[in-house]
Design an enzyme around this catalytic site. Structure first.
Site, mmCIF file in Angstrom:
data_model
loop_
_atom_site.group_PDB
_atom_site.id
_atom_site.type_symbol
_atom_site.label_atom_id
_atom_site.label_comp_id
_atom_site.label_asym_id
_atom_site.label_seq_id
_atom_site.Cartn_x
_atom_site.Cartn_y
_atom_site.Cartn_z
ATOM 1 C CG ASP A 186 -2.275 0.654 0.920
ATOM 2 O OD1 ASP A 186 -2.288 1.661 0.162
ATOM 3 O OD2 ASP A 186 -3.301 0.174 1.429
ATOM 4 N N GLY A 212 4.332 1.326 -1.868
ATOM 5 C CA GLY A 212 4.345 1.654 -3.290
ATOM 6 C C GLY A 212 2.989 2.162 -3.738
ATOM 7 C CG ASP A 213 0.747 4.930 -6.847
ATOM 8 O OD1 ASP A 213 -0.296 4.273 -7.037
ATOM 9 O OD2 ASP A 213 0.845 6.135 -7.157
ATOM 10 C CG PHE A 214 -2.824 0.218 -6.307
ATOM 11 C CD1 PHE A 214 -3.380 1.331 -6.903
ATOM 12 C CD2 PHE A 214 -3.380 -0.237 -5.121
ATOM 13 C CE1 PHE A 214 -4.472 1.972 -6.365
ATOM 14 C CE2 PHE A 214 -4.486 0.398 -4.553
ATOM 15 C CZ PHE A 214 -5.039 1.501 -5.181
ATOM 16 C CG HIS A 231 -15.602 -0.328 -3.853
ATOM 17 N ND1 HIS A 231 -16.630 -0.214 -2.947
ATOM 18 C CD2 HIS A 231 -14.459 -0.077 -3.144
ATOM 19 C CE1 HIS A 231 -16.143 0.098 -1.757
ATOM 20 N NE2 HIS A 231 -14.826 0.189 -1.853
#
Length: 321
Positions: A186, A212-214, A231
């Site tokens: 995350d 990190g950054d998805f 969602h």
């Protein structure tokens, strides 16, 4: 319905004052209760009287006690929603005053209200990020029901929880599966809460915490789990996440989404309320099974099964194409 805002604010006030936690030890006189929570006795008594008709309290003269519903506003019970109530009070309530603008423009009300995307605003405030972690852990655990118990986890040694926050879900998945290893992934401001959770569960030796950054990249794993992540995002953003997973994943990797599935027809269902929440706060959306199947296919995965249990969430299992 028009006075629903009053009910929300009354519940928020009780949650912020922590009235229900005080009442866990037993009934109290209103004056004593007000002193314990630093509130005005007359005002608190009138709020309690109002909420008693909604099943949150029982009153007898000036004595107040909790109902089972009221216990969900206390800290401690497994089904506590106090953090959710406090979170909605501080984050969702005011932006929804701009929902008319959302209807006209399609822009999330929260973006208009805060002047920036909601998650950007949250992540600038560590205290708010912590409250969000607590609220989402409580909400998803209570709403998810039993899919974790009835779902057979696919083969694979490493399970990555993408957007895993404090690692609560991964702890549930790995606790009875000693042969598996895990990754909590995350944003740095969010995943920092995972350490204490893993230590408490004695899983820190089997789980790697990765920041990190998805939207940029995700770690390699055999099974990717995402709980109430997609969602939050529109289709274009969700596809970026799925395609990054597909890029990092080995052959035959699986994705398991714990998400709500919107049923057909006009019957009441929690997804239809939460869809409006996603629209107003994030520009995200709830999806039907057909929409999930289409989204996964565009992201590089084939939906194989949908497991629905006792709660509002389903487990959607897909395999890398």
């Amino acid at each position: 319905m028009l006075t629903g805002f009053q009910l929300s604010q009354a519940i928020f006030a009780i949650a912020e004052l922590d009235v229900a936690t005080v009442l866990l030890s037993g009934p109290r006189q209103v004056d004593e209760l007000a002193a314990d929570v630093d509130a005005d006795a007359d005002t608190l008594g009138r709020i309690v009287r109002y909420l008693a008709q909604h099943g949150i309290f029982r009153t007898s003269g000036s004595t107040v006690e909790l109902t089972d519903l009221g216990r969900t506003l206390a800290d401690g019970p497994a089904d506590s929603l106090r953090a959710v109530a406090r979170y909605f009070h501080q984050t969702h309530y005011a932006p929804f005053g701009s929902l008319l603008d959302t209807a006209r423009t399609g822009e999330p009300a929260a973006t208009t209200f805060f002047g920036k995307p909601f998650f950007d605003w949250v992540n600038e405030n560590p205290t708010m990020a912590d409250l969000q972690n607590d609220a989402m852990a409580g909400f998803t655990q209570n709403a998810r029901g039993d899919p974790l118990q009835i779902l057979d986890l696919p083969q694979g040694r490493t399970v990555a929880d993408i957007g895993g926050a404090d690692g609560t879900l991964l702890v549930e998945l790995l606790a009875e599966r000693p042969e598996r290893r895990g990754i909590v992934f995350d944003l740095p401001s969010t995943v920092s809460a995972a350490g204490p959770t893993l230590q408490a569960a004695k899983l820190e030796g089997r789980v790697e915490v990765v920041a990190g950054d998805f939207f940029e990249e995700v770690p390699t794993a055999d099974i990717y789990v995402m709980s109430a992540i997609l969602h939050d995002w529109n289709n274009a953003s969700s596809l970026r996440i799925l395609r990054n997973v597909a890029k990092a994943a080995p052959e035959n990797a699986r994705v398991i989404l714990f998400e709500m599935v919107v049923p057909e027809g006009d019957a009441p269902h929690p997804t239809k309320m939460i869809d409006i929440t996603m629209m107003g706060m994030l520009g995200g959306r709830e999806r039907s099974e057909t929409e999930w199947r289409r989204l996964l296919a565009e992201g590089g995965f084939t939906l194989q099964r949908v497991v629905t249990g006792s709660g509002s969430y389903s487990a959607l299992e897909a395999i890398l194409v």
